[in-house]
Design a protein around this motif. Structure first.
Motif: not given
Length: 75
Positions: A2, A4, A14, A41, A44-45, A47-49, A51-52
């Motif tokens: 995780s 988070e 990350i 945060e 990480k945002s 990073h998430d974008i 990955l998507m």
């Protein structure tokens, strides 16, 4: 695993993952020690974008690297 929690270990994971996904040749600009854990945060945002989105264009890669640069610690 995780990602988070805003820990230094998660930040390192990350940053290294983003360096791979963004195909960064000069890894010195992606040294996790240079990034502020207080901005976890936001980082990480990004990073998430990444990955998507999956496949990124050259201009998208440049934009992500530039955005990430805003979260580096002040020298």
């Amino acid at each position: 695993m995780s990602l988070e929690q805003p820990t230094q270990e998660n930040l390192e994971t990350i940053i290294h993952d983003m360096a791979d996904k963004l195909q960064v040749v000069n890894r010195s600009i992606m040294d996790p020690e240079d990034y502020d854990l207080e901005k976890y945060e936001e980082i990480k945002s990004l990073h998430d974008i990444i990955l998507m989105k999956g496949q990124l264009s050259v201009s998208e890669i440049q934009a992500f690297v530039q955005e990430l640069g805003q979260y580096r610690k002040d020298s």
